[in-house]
Design a protein around this motif. Structure first.
Motif, PDB file in Angstrom:
ATOM      1  N   THR A  68     -45.195 -40.984  14.672  1.00  0.00           N
ATOM      2  CA  THR A  68     -45.435 -42.138  15.523  1.00  0.00           C
ATOM      3  C   THR A  68     -44.108 -42.509  16.161  1.00  0.00           C
ATOM      4  N   VAL A  69     -44.100 -42.712  17.476  1.00  0.00           N
ATOM      5  CA  VAL A  69     -42.893 -43.069  18.197  1.00  0.00           C
ATOM      6  C   VAL A  69     -43.043 -44.488  18.731  1.00  0.00           C
ATOM      7  N   VAL A  70     -42.037 -45.317  18.496  1.00  0.00           N
ATOM      8  CA  VAL A  70     -42.044 -46.686  18.978  1.00  0.00           C
ATOM      9  C   VAL A  70     -40.879 -46.855  19.939  1.00  0.00           C
ATOM     10  N   ALA A  89     -44.872 -38.292  23.940  1.00  0.00           N
ATOM     11  CA  ALA A  89     -45.671 -37.179  23.428  1.00  0.00           C
ATOM     12  C   ALA A  89     -45.063 -35.840  23.847  1.00  0.00           C
ATOM     13  N   GLU A  90     -44.608 -35.758  25.086  1.00  0.00           N
ATOM     14  CA  GLU A  90     -43.988 -34.526  25.571  1.00  0.00           C
ATOM     15  C   GLU A  90     -42.682 -34.243  24.827  1.00  0.00           C
ATOM     16  N   ILE A  91     -41.874 -35.280  24.631  1.00  0.00           N
ATOM     17  CA  ILE A  91     -40.613 -35.116  23.901  1.00  0.00           C
ATOM     18  C   ILE A  91     -40.893 -34.687  22.462  1.00  0.00           C
ATOM     19  N   THR A  92     -41.882 -35.308  21.835  1.00  0.00           N
ATOM     20  CA  THR A  92     -42.231 -34.980  20.452  1.00  0.00           C
ATOM     21  C   THR A  92     -42.699 -33.531  20.336  1.00  0.00           C
ATOM     22  N   THR A 151     -36.777 -33.089  29.245  1.00  0.00           N
ATOM     23  CA  THR A 151     -37.753 -33.785  30.091  1.00  0.00           C
ATOM     24  C   THR A 151     -37.083 -34.743  31.064  1.00  0.00           C
ATOM     25  N   GLY A 152     -35.755 -34.660  31.155  1.00  0.00           N
ATOM     26  CA  GLY A 152     -35.028 -35.529  32.076  1.00  0.00           C
ATOM     27  C   GLY A 152     -34.764 -36.922  31.538  1.00  0.00           C
ATOM     28  N   ASN A 153     -34.961 -37.109  30.242  1.00  0.00           N
ATOM     29  CA  ASN A 153     -34.714 -38.402  29.604  1.00  0.00           C
ATOM     30  C   ASN A 153     -33.484 -38.287  28.711  1.00  0.00           C
ATOM     31  N   LEU A 203     -40.047 -45.668  27.228  1.00  0.00           N
ATOM     32  CA  LEU A 203     -40.740 -44.623  27.974  1.00  0.00           C
ATOM     33  C   LEU A 203     -42.234 -44.756  27.753  1.00  0.00           C
ATOM     34  N   SER A 204     -43.004 -44.045  28.541  1.00  0.00           N
ATOM     35  CA  SER A 204     -44.461 -44.078  28.396  1.00  0.00           C
ATOM     36  C   SER A 204     -44.887 -43.265  27.176  1.00  0.00           C
ATOM     37  N   ASP A 205     -46.106 -43.511  26.705  1.00  0.00           N
ATOM     38  CA  ASP A 205     -46.654 -42.732  25.594  1.00  0.00           C
ATOM     39  C   ASP A 205     -46.706 -41.247  25.933  1.00  0.00           C
ATOM     40  N   ASP A 206     -47.037 -40.927  27.191  1.00  0.00           N
ATOM     41  CA  ASP A 206     -47.077 -39.522  27.607  1.00  0.00           C
ATOM     42  C   ASP A 206     -45.692 -38.883  27.546  1.00  0.00           C
TER      43      ASP A 206
END
Length: 132
Positions: free
Chosen positions: A126-128, A101-104, A60-62, A95-98
């Motif tokens: 859950t990602v923090v 979510a995409e990475i997850t 995702t470019g991260n 990063l943003s929640d979106d």
């Protein structure tokens, strides 16, 4: 010939030593001299999911997630069978929640242990971010 070969030996009691390649893993069904099989499964799941999460980040470019930590919690029923697994993922990157979510979602597709477990046992995640 199979892709993965292990050898597990128990000299007595409920302890066993598994040889995985050049590595030995001590497992004890009673949790006295090593982790239990269920604890080992949960740790293996997290150990597979973490690099899959990093690959999801790259896709995702991260690329720079920084430190990533998974704290896993699991529930057992009265027969000591796993019923639930939860992952709390702490990520240094903010990063943003979106984005998380995409990475997850990508990590769930990439992680081989996630794929191998029955559908109703997949981790609730859950990602923090900005955690360190």
């Amino acid at each position: 010939m199979s892709d993965i070969q292990t050898s597990t030996v128990s000299e007595e009691g409920f302890e066993s030593t598994s040889q995985v390649g050049d590595f030995n893993l001590q497992i004890d069904a009673l949790g006295e001299t090593g982790p239990t099989p269920n604890a080992t499964l949960v740790a293996t799941y997290a150990s597979c999911f973490l690099p899959a999460f990093r690959v999801g980040g790259q896709k995702t470019g991260n690329d720079e997630l920084g430190k990533v930590q998974i704290d896993a919690d699991a529930e057992l029923d009265d027969s000591d069978d796993l019923t639930d697994i939860e992952f709390d993922i702490y990520v240094e990157a903010d990063l943003s929640d979106d984005e998380f979510a995409e990475i997850t979602e990508l990590a769930e597709d990439i992680c081989h242990v996630h794929d191998a477990l029955k559908t109703d046992l997949h981790a609730d995640i859950t990602v923090v971010g900005d955690a360190f």
